[in-house]
Design an enzyme around this catalytic site. Structure first.
Site, PDB file in Angstrom:
ATOM      1  N   ARG A  43       0.845  -1.209   0.000  1.00  0.00           N
ATOM      2  CA  ARG A  43       0.000   0.000   0.000  1.00  0.00           C
ATOM      3  C   ARG A  43       0.876   1.254   0.000  1.00  0.00           C
ATOM      4  O   ARG A  43       0.554   2.264  -0.628  1.00  0.00           O
ATOM      5  CB  ARG A  43      -0.950   0.011   1.199  1.00  0.00           C
ATOM      6  CG  ARG A  43      -0.258   0.086   2.545  1.00  0.00           C
ATOM      7  CD  ARG A  43      -1.195   0.431   3.692  1.00  0.00           C
ATOM      8  NE  ARG A  43      -0.490   0.403   4.960  1.00  0.00           N
ATOM      9  CZ  ARG A  43      -0.919   0.997   6.057  1.00  0.00           C
ATOM     10  NH1 ARG A  43      -2.052   1.674   6.055  1.00  0.00           N
ATOM     11  NH2 ARG A  43      -0.223   0.927   7.169  1.00  0.00           N
ATOM     12  N   SER A  70      -4.968   5.733   5.133  1.00  0.00           N
ATOM     13  CA  SER A  70      -4.590   4.325   5.297  1.00  0.00           C
ATOM     14  C   SER A  70      -4.324   3.641   3.960  1.00  0.00           C
ATOM     15  O   SER A  70      -3.458   2.770   3.866  1.00  0.00           O
ATOM     16  CB  SER A  70      -5.680   3.567   6.050  1.00  0.00           C
ATOM     17  OG  SER A  70      -5.753   3.994   7.394  1.00  0.00           O
ATOM     18  N   GLU A  96     -19.247   3.292  -0.194  1.00  0.00           N
ATOM     19  CA  GLU A  96     -18.467   2.630  -1.232  1.00  0.00           C
ATOM     20  C   GLU A  96     -19.257   2.406  -2.518  1.00  0.00           C
ATOM     21  O   GLU A  96     -18.710   2.524  -3.623  1.00  0.00           O
ATOM     22  CB  GLU A  96     -17.924   1.292  -0.709  1.00  0.00           C
ATOM     23  CG  GLU A  96     -16.839   1.422   0.354  1.00  0.00           C
ATOM     24  CD  GLU A  96     -17.383   1.597   1.754  1.00  0.00           C
ATOM     25  OE1 GLU A  96     -18.630   1.711   1.911  1.00  0.00           O
ATOM     26  OE2 GLU A  96     -16.572   1.617   2.703  1.00  0.00           O
ATOM     27  N   PHE A 122     -14.137  -4.110   2.343  1.00  0.00           N
ATOM     28  CA  PHE A 122     -15.291  -3.281   1.995  1.00  0.00           C
ATOM     29  C   PHE A 122     -15.587  -3.283   0.499  1.00  0.00           C
ATOM     30  O   PHE A 122     -16.510  -2.578   0.056  1.00  0.00           O
ATOM     31  CB  PHE A 122     -15.089  -1.854   2.495  1.00  0.00           C
ATOM     32  CG  PHE A 122     -14.891  -1.759   3.980  1.00  0.00           C
ATOM     33  CD1 PHE A 122     -15.606  -2.573   4.845  1.00  0.00           C
ATOM     34  CD2 PHE A 122     -13.984  -0.866   4.524  1.00  0.00           C
ATOM     35  CE1 PHE A 122     -15.431  -2.495   6.216  1.00  0.00           C
ATOM     36  CE2 PHE A 122     -13.790  -0.776   5.898  1.00  0.00           C
ATOM     37  CZ  PHE A 122     -14.515  -1.600   6.743  1.00  0.00           C
ATOM     38  N   HIS A 146      -5.101  -3.468   2.968  1.00  0.00           N
ATOM     39  CA  HIS A 146      -5.423  -4.317   4.119  1.00  0.00           C
ATOM     40  C   HIS A 146      -6.024  -5.624   3.603  1.00  0.00           C
ATOM     41  O   HIS A 146      -7.168  -5.963   3.854  1.00  0.00           O
ATOM     42  CB  HIS A 146      -6.368  -3.596   5.083  1.00  0.00           C
ATOM     43  CG  HIS A 146      -5.766  -2.359   5.683  1.00  0.00           C
ATOM     44  ND1 HIS A 146      -5.343  -1.292   4.933  1.00  0.00           N
ATOM     45  CD2 HIS A 146      -5.521  -2.033   6.987  1.00  0.00           C
ATOM     46  CE1 HIS A 146      -4.852  -0.350   5.725  1.00  0.00           C
ATOM     47  NE2 HIS A 146      -4.934  -0.776   6.978  1.00  0.00           N
TER      48      HIS A 146
END
Length: 344
Positions: A43, A70, A96, A122, A146
């Site tokens: 990331r 993040s 989302e 998500f 993540h």
């Protein structure tokens, strides 16, 4: 318009390129390269790649579901304000599905290349929008971070286990899970070159060692990362588990067992290769095959064959540091090496 173009030829050329969906000349010349031995979360590497891409592609525009800090997707230049056209970041908020749908709309309109970002778990919330992008072959880029139980203490509600296989089942969507920072560069390059469908970049929270070189091999979906003369077994892996596969290979090499390691960052690209290339990477004569991936093992039989063994996570996760979870769930080099020995 013609008078304005005559007065501002460089701006007019840029405008025509962005409406055509083209990339500027030299758009990927300044992308970073990392040396073996460095360590970085994919990331984080993605964030550095995105900053370089945004500097070269003025019409690259995207946002996040309240998670840009993040997901490392905050582009320099401020937030898009909806009035003046300034800014490159869209603050979508925690919605989302709307974010994915708006990206589809931006692509339909033309003139921008949209991306969206959130935690991988998500992706479920924006699945209908991803499906429509895939159905209509829209080249939207999704930055999902993540990516596994490796995210650690947030626990099973935030740890995706079934999501990789779920999205791999969707036609026209390319799911790319890079092994390290250099594969992350190649993943972004593939996503932006692609014009016939969306691409999901699936990235780690935890630091990963750099184990690959800057290479175009990712464009083939799977490739031989480490080999040995007359290998007796093949270990296949994606993402954070590629370095684990290499460690298992070293354990077996110390015992005199020759093993090939295959990095498979994108199944869809590997499936698109001709049979000769796939057989070159995964020789039919080598039936001792082990896969390792921090997700459900469903689907790996496609590459393992009848004899192969899959090491994965066929359960929900738990709340603990990543290294503790990997040990408890059997995502270790010693476990992978033991599976190879059992097959041989």
């Amino acid at each position: 318009l013609e008078a304005h173009a005559a007065a501002h030829p460089e701006l007019a050329a840029q405008w025509r390129r962005c409406l055509a969906g083209d990339l500027p000349r030299g758009w990927d010349d300044a992308l970073p390269v990392w040396e073996a031995g460095e360590s970085m979360a994919t990331r984080t590497a993605s964030g550095k790649v995105l900053a370089a891409l945004a500097a070269a592609i003025p019409w690259l525009l995207g946002g996040d579901a309240d998670l840009g800090g993040s997901t490392k997707t905050i582009v320099p230049g401020g937030d898009f304000d909806g009035r003046t056209g300034a800014g490159r970041n869209v603050r979508y908020g925690v919605r989302e599905h709307a974010m994915g749908s708006i990206c589809n709309g931006m692509h339909y309109h033309g003139g921008v290349r949209p991306f969206a970002s959130t935690f991988f778990v998500f992706s479920d919330y924006m699945r209908p929008a991803i499906r429509l992008a895939a159905l209509n072959r829209q080249p939207v880029v999704y930055v999902f971070t993540h990516d596994s139980v490796g995210l650690g203490e947030d626990g099973p509600t935030h740890q995706p286990v079934e999501h990789l296989m779920s999205l791999r089942a969707m036609p026209h969507l390319h799911v790319v899970r890079p092994a390290d920072a250099n594969e992350t560069v190649a993943a972004w390059r593939h996503a932006l070159r692609r014009g016939d469908g969306p691409t999901a970049l699936v990235l780690s929270r935890q630091d990963l060692p750099v184990v690959t070189t800057a290479t175009a091999a990712l464009e083939r979906g799977g490739y031989v990362l480490a080999d040995a003369p007359a290998p007796r077994a093949v270990i296949m892996a994606t993402g954070s588990e590629v370095s684990l596969a290499l460690a298992a290979r070293d354990l077996l090499a110390a015992e005199g067992v020759a093993v090939r390691v295959v990095s498979m960052p994108c199944w869809e690209l590997f499936e698109a290769q001709d049979a000769a290339y796939r057989d070159e990477v995964l020789p039919p004569a080598i039936t001792a095959r082990v896969s390792v991936e921090a997700g459900v093992t469903f689907g790996w039989q496609r590459w393992l064959g009848d004899r192969g063994r899959a090491v994965g996570v066929d359960r929900f996760g738990a709340s603990a540091p990543a290294e503790v979870l990997f040990e408890k769930l059997g995502l270790t080099a010693s476990r992978v090496a033991a599976e190879v020995r059992a097959l041989l």
